[in-house]
Each structure stands twice: as structure tokens, then as C-alpha cells.
Design an enzyme around this catalytic site. Structure first.
Site, PDB file in Angstrom:
ATOM      1  N   LYS A  90       0.858  -1.344   0.134  1.00  0.00           N
ATOM      2  CA  LYS A  90      -0.021   0.152  -0.020  1.00  0.00           C
ATOM      3  C   LYS A  90       0.831   1.314  -0.112  1.00  0.00           C
ATOM      4  CE  LYS A  90      -4.311  -1.589   0.181  1.00  0.00           C
ATOM      5  NZ  LYS A  90      -5.337  -1.302  -1.071  1.00  0.00           N
ATOM      6  N   GLU A 112      -9.616   5.966   3.062  1.00  0.00           N
ATOM      7  CA  GLU A 112     -10.258   4.917   3.364  1.00  0.00           C
ATOM      8  C   GLU A 112      -9.403   3.731   3.712  1.00  0.00           C
ATOM      9  OE1 GLU A 112      -9.002   3.102   0.000  1.00  0.00           O
ATOM     10  OE2 GLU A 112      -9.855   5.143   0.135  1.00  0.00           O
ATOM     11  N   SER A 387       1.508  -9.830  -0.774  1.00  0.00           N
ATOM     12  CA  SER A 387       1.265  -8.576  -0.554  1.00  0.00           C
ATOM     13  C   SER A 387       1.423  -7.811   0.712  1.00  0.00           C
ATOM     14  CB  SER A 387      -0.163  -8.233  -1.023  1.00  0.00           C
ATOM     15  OG  SER A 387      -0.826  -8.834  -0.450  1.00  0.00           O
TER      16      SER A 387
END
Length: 405
Positions: A90, A112, A387
Site C-alpha cells: 500500500k 479509507e 502483498s
């Protein structure tokens, strides 16, 4: 009134801009700023410098020797986004968008989060660059991801609980968009996945494509050829499209996205959009518009947005990024799903065999590796995108697996 600009950001019939008129100037400003930044050497140099010296890129491509031997069949490599700063992919997109927001003169960021990793990534980037950060998070996700909530608060981020709807990622996005509409002149909405109105799906994909660019160079160095199969989990779809995109022209490389099967498709408690497009499923994915983009959306029989379920907060979302829908239509990528039970088993196996505790999101991709690798030749190569790391999920994992360990 909601309007659509049909020529912008389309992936076949998917994508576009379905937003209130008040947001159209902000999207036009963002698109222009991003197109200029893409071609600006100074912007790209600053981003690449921070990715290297702050995020810790390139992340390794690790050969999973013991997992490969245990499963038999294909040789398995892990793209280690779990070792990037903040513990997940991210940060790649959060840092890129935060730099862009600062370049645009915005002082305030709204974001968010579901699993909390995008919130942590946004808060980290804002702390680094001196921007105010507000993150919206559903109350259900706050309860199951409280370590990440505290991490955000330590970074100076204001975490705003969302009590509406299912109190998960979908509802957090709703509230972030409402905030953005209200404060559009001073605020940038740092959307965390490859969805939303144009230019977000393209922009997020581009920032995340560093994953696939690195993996492509690394596998060529390690094996002297490209992989046969790429595997990644798919919620909104940013980590998967980031891995897939640099390989799109390599037609011999298969691509497989793994959705959240939850308690099973027949139960209706899942977030597997593509697995629910046919048949008589309790909830069914149909073409629809959600959060400014057209794609497949899980809906009830009367067309309402269905409540979803996944043990993984980051995959608990009723729609999927428009580029994924297009890749599926074109046959360029395939999509499957893993259940909660399969994901937990994957956490346990990878932890015991490789000393790596994956995030529950990433465990869905590992679950697919467990199914696929034994059916393939030892000459085949798989790259799976790990991830994120599992620190944030330990409470959930302990609750589910504690009696078994």
C-alpha cells in the site's frame, strides 16, 4: 445529479466517471496534475528516491524452497511486499499520491481503509511530507485490526469510525467521498485501490506497477526466463494489477487473481465477484456502478449492494477494479477464490515451511498456490505476490488457529 464522461478511463465497457457534478473539477485537476507528473523528471526522481531510501525498494523475490519441495510441481517464488516499509504494498501508491497532492497544493488528505494497511501507508506518507491525514474505517474493521488503528494514531492520523451499513470497507469509502465532496478545494482523496472514477484506476495501477517491473527483472536474473504463472489476491485489485500490468504483453505468462470465498459461494457470505456472475447464487455479481466506476458488483436479488464477508478485511468489498473486469472479459487473466478456511491453512503452512507469516489477504494467493503448484511441471515457474505481512492479523489468526497450534 450523477454524470458520466464516457471517453475517460474506460477498460472496454468498464470504468468511467460516475460522480456528482461537484467532483468533476477535482477529477479534472487530478488528471491534469498526474499526466504532468508522469512526464516530469523531477517528480519521478523524487518518488523513485523515496521508494529506494524510505520504502526499501526493490523488495526481494524469494525462492520458496521448502514450500516448493512440500507441494511438488512448479517452482515457487514470493514477491516480498511484506518487507516494504509499513509491511505491505500500500505504501507504493500512498507515497505517490501524497507527493502528487503536495504538488497540487493540497494540505489535507482523506483516505479509507479496511485492513488498515492503506491507512497506515497514507498516514506514513503524510507524516513524511507534512500533510494532515484523516482515515475513515468501518467499526467492524477497527475491532479486527486495532493494532493498525494504533499505528495510524501514532503517526498523527485521525481515524474516524464508520458506523453505517456493514461498517466495513465499502462504508469507509462512502464516508471518505462525502468528506472529499465537502472539502474538495483543500483536500485530496487518497484512494487505496485500483477502483473509483478515472483517473484513480489508472493512477493507482501505475504507482503499484513497480511490483511487476521489479518481479520481471528479478525472475529474468534468477531463472533466465519469464514465469509461467502470476498469482495475487484481488480485493479492489491494486496489488494484483501492480504485479500483472508489466507482464500484459507477455502472452505466455498466465495471470490468476484470487478473490475472497469467505464461508463458501453457496453460503452467500463471501466477496467473490467473478465466481458469482452465473448460476443461482444467494448473492450475484452484476454490472453496476459503485464508488464512481462501472464494474461487477455483488447485489441482492432486488439490486441492492450485498453485504460481503471475508476473514480478510482488505478483501471484504462488493466490487472489483474495472481493469480486472476487462482482463477477465479478454481472457488475459483468470480469477478464482479461496475460502476463509483455505486462507488460514495457507497462513499455517507458509509460516511453518518458510518462516514467513503472511497477511490474510496474501494467504488467499498462497491458498491458490497450494492448489495449482502440484498440478504443474517442475520446469514451470510461479510468482505469487506476498502483498503484506501478518502482524496486523495475529488476533484473528490466534482466535481461529490458537487451539490447533
Amino acid at each position: 445529479m450523477t454524470i458520466e464522461i464516457k471517453s475517460k478511463g474506460k477498460f472496454g465497457p468498464y470504468g468511467g466517471q460516475f460522480v456528482p457534478e461537484t467532483l468533476m473539477p477535482a477529477l479534472a485537476e487530478l488528471e491534469t496534475a498526474y499526466e504532468i507528473a508522469k512526464a516530469d523528471h523531477d517528480f519521478q526522481a523524487e518518488l523513485n528516491h523515496l521508494l529506494k531510501t524510505y520504502v526499501g525498494r526493490p523488495t526481494p523475490l524469494s525462492f520458496a524452497k521448502r514450500l516448493t519441495a512440500h507441494l511438488g510441481g512448479a517452482k515457487i517464488y514470493l514477491k516480498r511486499e511484506d518487507v516494504a516499509h509499513t509491511g505491505a504494498h500500500k505504501i507504493n501508491n500512498a507515497l505517490g499520491q501524497a507527493l502528487l497532492a503536495k504538488r497540487m497544493g493540497k494540505q489535507r488528505i482523506v483516505a479509507e481503509t479496511g485492513a488498515g494497511q492503506h491507512g497506515v501507508g497514507s498516514g506514513t506518507a503524510c507524516a513524511l511530507l507534512g500533510l494532515k491525514c484523516i482515515v475513515y474505517m468501518g467499526e467492524v474493521d477497527i475491532a479486527r485490526q486495532h493494532p493498525n488503528v494504533f499505528r495510524m494514531q501514532l503517526l498523527g492520523t485521525e481515524v474516524r469510525p464508520v458506523s453505517s451499513g456493514s461498517r466495513t470497507l465499502k462504508d469507509a469509502i462512502n464516508e471518505a467521498i462525502r468528506d472529499w465532496v465537502t472539502n474538495v478545494r483543500t483536500t485530496h482523496y487518497l484512494l487505496g485501490s485500483a477502483l473509483g472514477p478515472h483517473p484513480y484506476p489508472t493512477m493507482v495501477r501505475d504507482f503499484q506497477s513497480v511490483i511487476g517491473k521489479e518481479a520481471r527483472a528479478q525472475i529474468l536474473e534468477a531463472e533466465g526466463r519469464l514465469p509461467d504463472l502470476l498469482i495475487a489476491c484481488v480485493g479492489g485489485g491494486s496489488n494484483s494489477i501492480g504485479l500483472f500490468y508489466p507482464f500484459l504483453a507477455d502472452e505466455a505468462v498466465m495471470m490468476l487473481g484470487v478473490e475472497a470465498g469467505g464461508s463458501g459461494i453457496e453460503s452467500g457470505k463471501h466477496a467473490a465477484r467473478f465466481a458469482s456472475t452465473n448460476g443461482q447464487a444467494t448473492i450475484k455479481a452484476r454490472l453496476g456502478v459503485l464508488h464512481g466506476t462501472k464494474s461487477f458488483v455483488l447485489q441482492t436479488a432486488d439490486g441492492q449492494i450485498a453485504e460481503t464477508h471475508s476473514i480478510s478485511a482488505g478483501l471484504d468489498y462488493p466490487s472489483v477494479g474495472p481493469e480486472h473486469a476487462w482482463l477477465r472479459d479478454k481472457g488475459r487473466a483468470q480469477y478464482s477464490y479461496a475460502t476463509d478456511t483455505e486462507a488460514l491453512a495457507a497462513v499455517k503452512l507458509l509460516s511453518e515451511l518458510e518462516g514467513i507469516i503472511p497477511a490474510l489477504e496474501s494467504a488467499h494467493a498462497i491458498a491458490e498456490v497450494i492448489k495449482r503448484a502440484p498440478t504443474m511441471s517442475p520446469n514451470n515457474l510461479i510468482i505469487v505476490n506476498l502483498s503484506g505481512r501478518g502482524d496486523k492479523d495475529l488476533d484473528v489468526i490466534m482466535q481461529e488457529l490458537g487451539n490447533q497450534t
